[in-house]
Design a protein around this motif. Structure first.
Motif, PDB file in Angstrom:
ATOM      1  N   LYS A  33     -19.174  16.927  28.780  1.00  0.00           N
ATOM      2  CA  LYS A  33     -17.900  16.214  28.879  1.00  0.00           C
ATOM      3  C   LYS A  33     -16.810  16.845  28.019  1.00  0.00           C
ATOM      4  O   LYS A  33     -15.634  16.494  28.150  1.00  0.00           O
ATOM      5  CB  LYS A  33     -18.083  14.757  28.454  1.00  0.00           C
ATOM      6  CG  LYS A  33     -19.025  13.952  29.354  1.00  0.00           C
ATOM      7  CD  LYS A  33     -18.406  13.739  30.725  1.00  0.00           C
ATOM      8  CE  LYS A  33     -19.294  12.866  31.599  1.00  0.00           C
ATOM      9  NZ  LYS A  33     -18.691  12.637  32.939  1.00  0.00           N
ATOM     10  N   LEU A  90     -17.307   7.141  27.506  1.00  0.00           N
ATOM     11  CA  LEU A  90     -17.761   8.470  27.926  1.00  0.00           C
ATOM     12  C   LEU A  90     -19.282   8.507  28.060  1.00  0.00           C
ATOM     13  O   LEU A  90     -19.817   9.074  29.026  1.00  0.00           O
ATOM     14  CB  LEU A  90     -17.275   9.511  26.922  1.00  0.00           C
ATOM     15  CG  LEU A  90     -17.565  10.983  27.215  1.00  0.00           C
ATOM     16  CD1 LEU A  90     -16.438  11.857  26.675  1.00  0.00           C
ATOM     17  CD2 LEU A  90     -18.890  11.430  26.586  1.00  0.00           C
ATOM     18  N   ALA A 122     -21.602   9.256  31.296  1.00  0.00           N
ATOM     19  CA  ALA A 122     -22.642  10.285  31.297  1.00  0.00           C
ATOM     20  C   ALA A 122     -24.001   9.691  31.636  1.00  0.00           C
ATOM     21  O   ALA A 122     -24.865  10.377  32.192  1.00  0.00           O
ATOM     22  CB  ALA A 122     -22.692  10.981  29.936  1.00  0.00           C
TER      23      ALA A 122
END
Length: 270
Positions: A260, A186, A190
């Motif tokens: 997120k 993740l 990002a």
């Protein structure tokens, strides 16, 4: 401390657990009724037409199948209820879900910290001056021994009577490694739109947290820290002194994770 909680997901899983539990009880009741068929109908008599004849012929199969299926449904229900439903905890006056118990254990941390509950690929995470700390949460009481990466619950007769209600210790170290991979992926995603160097270098650690005050931990060089809930805040502050992220880095990390995260604002949780 900022809180990013996916309350919709938590309530959905709690409801799922209660439904499985009710279905399991219903199926077990059907099996109980089927076991009484021989007392209602003489099994030596010719099978009657229709449903009664079917019960007369297959009552034993129905009873055993209901026992097995009911057991599975009840176990699934207990799994979800133990992890997502509110209850009163030993030694506490609070009636809370596991995510709320963990949040309360960190009460007093300032707004540099952000707590993510069921809103990221990892179940529970804390981001801030500590980098990112992931939590493998367990709710059972009893004795747990940890040697390296081996986690065991010694046998006791008391566990037999609570087999359906227990969560089980499992392997928190393995769970945390899987969560770390998801969070790292993740952050890499990002990083494509943010500060790549910072996000890709953020330290990620993990701890096993036992929320029940009646837990007895026997530790011998555990591969990941094993803590009681009342030890979490001190661990986080110690970790923050080791990591020493700047305020700018904390802000960038929080913004990246919040972007997120799947969560509801506090006003929507009521």
């Amino acid at each position: 401390m900022k809180v990013f909680r996916n309350l919709t997901q938590i309530k959905k899983r709690e409801t799922r657990g209660r439904r499985f539990s009710l279905v399991g009880l219903g199926i077990l009741f059907v099996g109980l009724l089927a076991s009484f068929v021989p007392t209602w109908i003489n099994p030596l008599e010719p099978a009657q037409p229709g449903a009664m004849g079917f019960l007369q012929q297959y009552w034993s199969w129905i009873s055993f199948a209901a026992l097995f299926i009911g057991f599975i449904c009840a176990s699934i229900g207990s799994y979800y209820i133990n992890r997502y439903a509110r209850r009163r905890w030993p030694g506490s006056r609070f009636y809370e879900r596991p995510d709320e118990v963990l949040e309360r254990s960190m009460k007093g941390l300032d707004d540099k910290y952000s707590y993510f509950a069921m809103s990221l690929p990892a179940g529970y995470a804390l981001a801030g001056a500590n980098g990112i700390t992931l939590f493998a949460v367990r709710s059972d009481k009893g004795r747990v021994t940890v040697t390296g990466d081996k986690w065991r619950e010694p046998f006791s007769f008391g566990r037999i009577f609570t087999i359906f209600a227990r969560e089980g210790v499992g392997n928190p170290a393995q769970d945390l490694e899987e969560q770390k991979e998801k969070i790292r992926a993740l952050l890499n995603e990002a990083a494509q739109t943010g500060d790549a160097a910072l996000l890709q270098s953020v330290p990620i650690d993990g701890v096993a947290v036992f929320l029940n005050q009646e837990i007895q931990l026997e530790l011998s060089n555990p591969s990941v820290p094993a803590l009681r809930a009342d030890q979490v805040k001190d661990y986080v502050r110690t970790r923050a002194r080791e990591v020493k992220l700047s305020n700018a880095a904390i802000r960038s990390l929080t913004e990246a994770l919040a972007a997120k995260a799947d969560y509801q604002a506090p006003a929507e949780e009521e």
